[in-house]
Design a protein around this motif. Structure first.
Motif, PDB file in Angstrom:
ATOM      1  N   ASP A 176      37.571 -12.839   1.163  1.00 51.18           N
ATOM      2  CA  ASP A 176      36.502 -12.346   2.427  1.00 51.18           C
ATOM      3  C   ASP A 176      36.892 -11.909   3.735  1.00 51.18           C
ATOM      4  N   ILE A 177      37.515 -10.696   3.678  1.00 49.86           N
ATOM      5  CA  ILE A 177      38.401 -10.230   4.762  1.00 49.86           C
ATOM      6  C   ILE A 177      37.666  -8.823   4.882  1.00 49.86           C
ATOM      7  N   ASP A 178      36.590  -8.762   6.035  1.00 49.23           N
ATOM      8  CA  ASP A 178      35.776  -7.492   6.394  1.00 49.23           C
ATOM      9  C   ASP A 178      36.301  -7.238   7.702  1.00 49.23           C
ATOM     10  N   LEU A 179      37.083  -5.970   8.115  1.00 51.29           N
ATOM     11  CA  LEU A 179      37.374  -5.568   9.643  1.00 51.29           C
ATOM     12  C   LEU A 179      36.468  -4.456  10.078  1.00 51.29           C
ATOM     13  N   CYS A 180      35.543  -4.402   9.222  1.00 46.82           N
ATOM     14  CA  CYS A 180      34.497  -3.232   9.875  1.00 46.82           C
ATOM     15  C   CYS A 180      33.901  -3.732  11.127  1.00 46.82           C
ATOM     16  N   LYS A 181      33.574  -5.019  11.272  1.00 47.07           N
ATOM     17  CA  LYS A 181      32.906  -5.613  12.350  1.00 47.07           C
ATOM     18  C   LYS A 181      33.638  -5.602  13.796  1.00 47.07           C
ATOM     19  N   TYR A 182      35.085  -5.344  13.533  1.00 45.28           N
ATOM     20  CA  TYR A 182      35.863  -5.468  14.827  1.00 45.28           C
ATOM     21  C   TYR A 182      36.256  -4.199  15.228  1.00 45.28           C
ATOM     22  N   LYS A 183      36.273  -4.126  16.577  1.00 48.41           N
ATOM     23  CA  LYS A 183      36.080  -2.759  17.331  1.00 48.41           C
ATOM     24  C   LYS A 183      37.948  -2.550  17.749  1.00 48.41           C
ATOM     25  N   CYS A 184      38.703  -2.914  17.010  1.00 49.56           N
ATOM     26  CA  CYS A 184      40.254  -2.664  17.372  1.00 49.56           C
ATOM     27  C   CYS A 184      40.904  -2.162  16.122  1.00 49.56           C
ATOM     28  N   GLU A 185      41.996  -1.530  16.461  1.00 51.77           N
ATOM     29  CA  GLU A 185      42.911  -0.817  15.471  1.00 51.77           C
ATOM     30  C   GLU A 185      43.922  -2.042  14.553  1.00 51.77           C
ATOM     31  N   PHE A 186      43.755  -2.263  13.349  1.00 51.69           N
ATOM     32  CA  PHE A 186      44.607  -2.786  12.591  1.00 51.69           C
ATOM     33  C   PHE A 186      45.699  -1.929  11.978  1.00 51.69           C
ATOM     34  N   ALA A 187      47.082  -2.471  12.245  1.00 55.70           N
ATOM     35  CA  ALA A 187      48.083  -1.755  11.520  1.00 55.70           C
ATOM     36  C   ALA A 187      47.687  -1.626  10.117  1.00 55.70           C
ATOM     37  N   SER A 188      48.116  -0.303   9.435  1.00 56.20           N
ATOM     38  CA  SER A 188      48.175  -0.112   8.302  1.00 56.20           C
ATOM     39  C   SER A 188      48.808  -1.103   7.096  1.00 56.20           C
ATOM     40  N   ASN A 189      50.013  -1.555   7.751  1.00 56.21           N
ATOM     41  CA  ASN A 189      50.987  -2.461   6.965  1.00 56.21           C
ATOM     42  C   ASN A 189      50.776  -3.885   7.348  1.00 56.21           C
ATOM     43  N   SER A 190      49.662  -4.327   8.206  1.00 51.71           N
ATOM     44  CA  SER A 190      49.229  -5.617   8.475  1.00 51.71           C
ATOM     45  C   SER A 190      48.934  -6.442   7.368  1.00 51.71           C
ATOM     46  N   LEU A 191      49.020  -7.833   7.311  1.00 50.84           N
ATOM     47  CA  LEU A 191      48.393  -8.756   6.254  1.00 50.84           C
ATOM     48  C   LEU A 191      46.999  -8.455   6.490  1.00 50.84           C
ATOM     49  N   LEU A 192      46.303  -8.495   7.712  1.00 50.54           N
ATOM     50  CA  LEU A 192      44.970  -8.372   7.735  1.00 50.54           C
ATOM     51  C   LEU A 192      44.177  -7.012   7.010  1.00 50.54           C
ATOM     52  N   ASN A 193      45.008  -5.979   7.152  1.00 50.12           N
ATOM     53  CA  ASN A 193      44.523  -4.654   6.617  1.00 50.12           C
ATOM     54  C   ASN A 193      44.986  -4.655   5.350  1.00 50.12           C
ATOM     55  N   GLN A 194      45.990  -5.165   4.664  1.00 52.44           N
ATOM     56  CA  GLN A 194      46.138  -5.230   3.396  1.00 52.44           C
ATOM     57  C   GLN A 194      45.029  -6.288   2.475  1.00 52.44           C
ATOM     58  N   LEU A 195      44.901  -7.476   3.054  1.00 52.60           N
ATOM     59  CA  LEU A 195      44.073  -8.340   2.704  1.00 52.60           C
ATOM     60  C   LEU A 195      42.567  -7.539   2.590  1.00 52.60           C
ATOM     61  N   SER A 196      42.055  -6.910   3.652  1.00 54.99           N
ATOM     62  CA  SER A 196      40.810  -6.374   3.594  1.00 54.99           C
ATOM     63  C   SER A 196      40.763  -5.276   2.534  1.00 54.99           C
ATOM     64  N   LYS A 197      41.655  -4.682   1.973  1.00 61.60           N
ATOM     65  CA  LYS A 197      41.466  -3.984   0.722  1.00 61.60           C
ATOM     66  C   LYS A 197      41.003  -4.894  -0.691  1.00 61.60           C
ATOM     67  N   LYS A 198      41.210  -6.051  -0.236  1.00 60.88           N
ATOM     68  CA  LYS A 198      40.735  -7.148  -1.567  1.00 60.88           C
ATOM     69  C   LYS A 198      39.602  -7.657  -1.127  1.00 60.88           C
ATOM     70  N   HIS A 199      38.707  -6.986  -0.084  1.00 61.61           N
ATOM     71  CA  HIS A 199      37.555  -7.796   0.351  1.00 61.61           C
ATOM     72  C   HIS A 199      36.696  -7.888  -1.010  1.00 61.61           C
ATOM     73  N   THR A 200      35.993  -9.074  -1.257  1.00 62.65           N
ATOM     74  CA  THR A 200      34.939  -9.360  -2.142  1.00 62.65           C
ATOM     75  C   THR A 200      35.651  -9.715  -3.558  1.00 62.65           C
ATOM     76  N   LYS A 201      36.938  -9.317  -3.792  1.00 61.91           N
ATOM     77  CA  LYS A 201      37.704  -9.726  -4.986  1.00 61.91           C
ATOM     78  C   LYS A 201      37.699 -11.127  -5.389  1.00 61.91           C
TER      79      LYS A 201
END
Length: 323
Positions: free
Chosen positions: A287-312
């Motif tokens: 459950d990693i949804d970054l859409c609600k945050y108003k900042c940039e997340f590096a494409s290779n960051s763990l948060l950004n990578q996990l966000s691609k698995k959101h709801t999985k």
């Protein structure tokens, strides 16, 4: 879920222990091992361990959330240790006296330098306004995790200070028996201690991620409750560790007086890690949804990578893979 006791000091064993002159199965190159007797320790009895809350001891490295630079920060464990000369004096004292009691430390001169923002752990005793070492000759403490510090790169990958969030693994809020990987606000974790686990921590006993695509999480202390433990006796604990729910590194009891008591598998002569630890037998939802945050997340960051698995949903932690 109520807040658990924070880990600010070395936790005593639930049993009286003894040192055996045998190679340690827990630490490589250690020529002795500490084993439990069948006698409950006076500390455990005084803390009323029979009525304490037993939780899973998770195998990682201890962290702390407290303020730094005016906002919540993740802090890594860093004990202040004695210089080589002071350690030699300390060991000679223990050899002659049989214990560390009454050793005369000079805190200003006997200890190695620590980083600028290092702080002693909360429960460290102070003498003449200075932190005192424990019975092992260490001063437990913390150092803030800066994004620029390569030494703590695995710590920094689980937090984003601009968004004020951390990646946390915990029981699923709505589905018993399931885990969830989610984002927690650092302000909601203030003054809590957590365990950092993952690919590059303690040999990765939970088989999380890969060297090419490492994955790490923070686990709040006490969040996984121990199930089916009948009583706090040597025989019942040996039996429990051999059961389905007992495939864990150890148990930490959170006592009503705020103290903590622990038991590691190695205290009972049982091996760790295990092929299928309890933490890796449960399904997990991301459950990693970054859409609600108003900042940039590096494409290779763990948060950004996990966000691609959101709801999985995955059958086990070790089934989670990143691109």
């Amino acid at each position: 879920m109520e807040r658990m006791c924070s880990v600010q000091q070395k936790i005593p064993c639930v049993f009286v222990t003894q040192v055996k002159d045998e190679p340690s199965s827990k630490r490589e190159h250690q020529t002795f091992r500490v084993v439990a007797t069948e006698t409950l320790s006076p500390v455990a009895l005084h803390a009323d361990v029979h009525f304490a809350l037993p939780t899973e001891k998770v195998d990682g490295t201890c962290c702390y959330i407290t303020n730094h630079k005016g906002r919540p920060y993740l802090w890594a464990r860093l004990d202040r240790k004695p210089t080589k000369q002071a350690e030699k004096r300390f060991k000679r004292h223990i050899h002659s006296k049989g214990c560390s009691k009454d050793f005369d430390w000079n805190v200003d001169e006997d200890f190695k330098a620590v980083p600028e923002f290092w702080i002693p752990a909360k429960e460290v005793r102070h003498c003449n306004g200075k932190p005192c070492p424990d019975e092992n000759g260490h001063i437990p403490g913390w150092v803030p995790v800066e994004n620029t510090n390569k030494q703590y790169c695995w710590h920094s990958c689980v937090v984003n200070y601009e968004a004020g969030i951390a990646v946390v693994l915990k029981p699923h809020a709505e589905e018993p028996g399931c885990l969830e990987i989610c984002l927690e606000h650092l302000t909601d974790l203030l003054e809590q201690t957590l365990e950092l686990i993952g690919t590059n921590i303690n040999g990765n006993p939970y088989c999380i991620g890969t060297k090419k695509n490492p994955i790490h999480f923070l686990v709040p202390h006490g969040v996984f409750r121990v199930q089916d433990l009948q009583s706090v006796t040597y025989s019942s604990l040996v039996s429990w560790f051999s059961s389905f729910h007992g495939k864990v590194e150890g148990i930490v009891w959170h006592c009503n007086d705020g103290s903590l008591i622990k038991l590691h598998r190695h205290h009972l002569g049982l091996s760790w890690p295990l092929p299928d630890p309890n933490l890796n037998t449960k399904p997990v939802v991301v459950d990693i949804d970054l859409c609600k945050y108003k900042c940039e997340f590096a494409s290779n960051s763990l948060l950004n990578q996990l966000s691609k698995k959101h709801t999985k949903r995955f059958e086990r932690l070790k089934d989670i893979t990143l691109e």
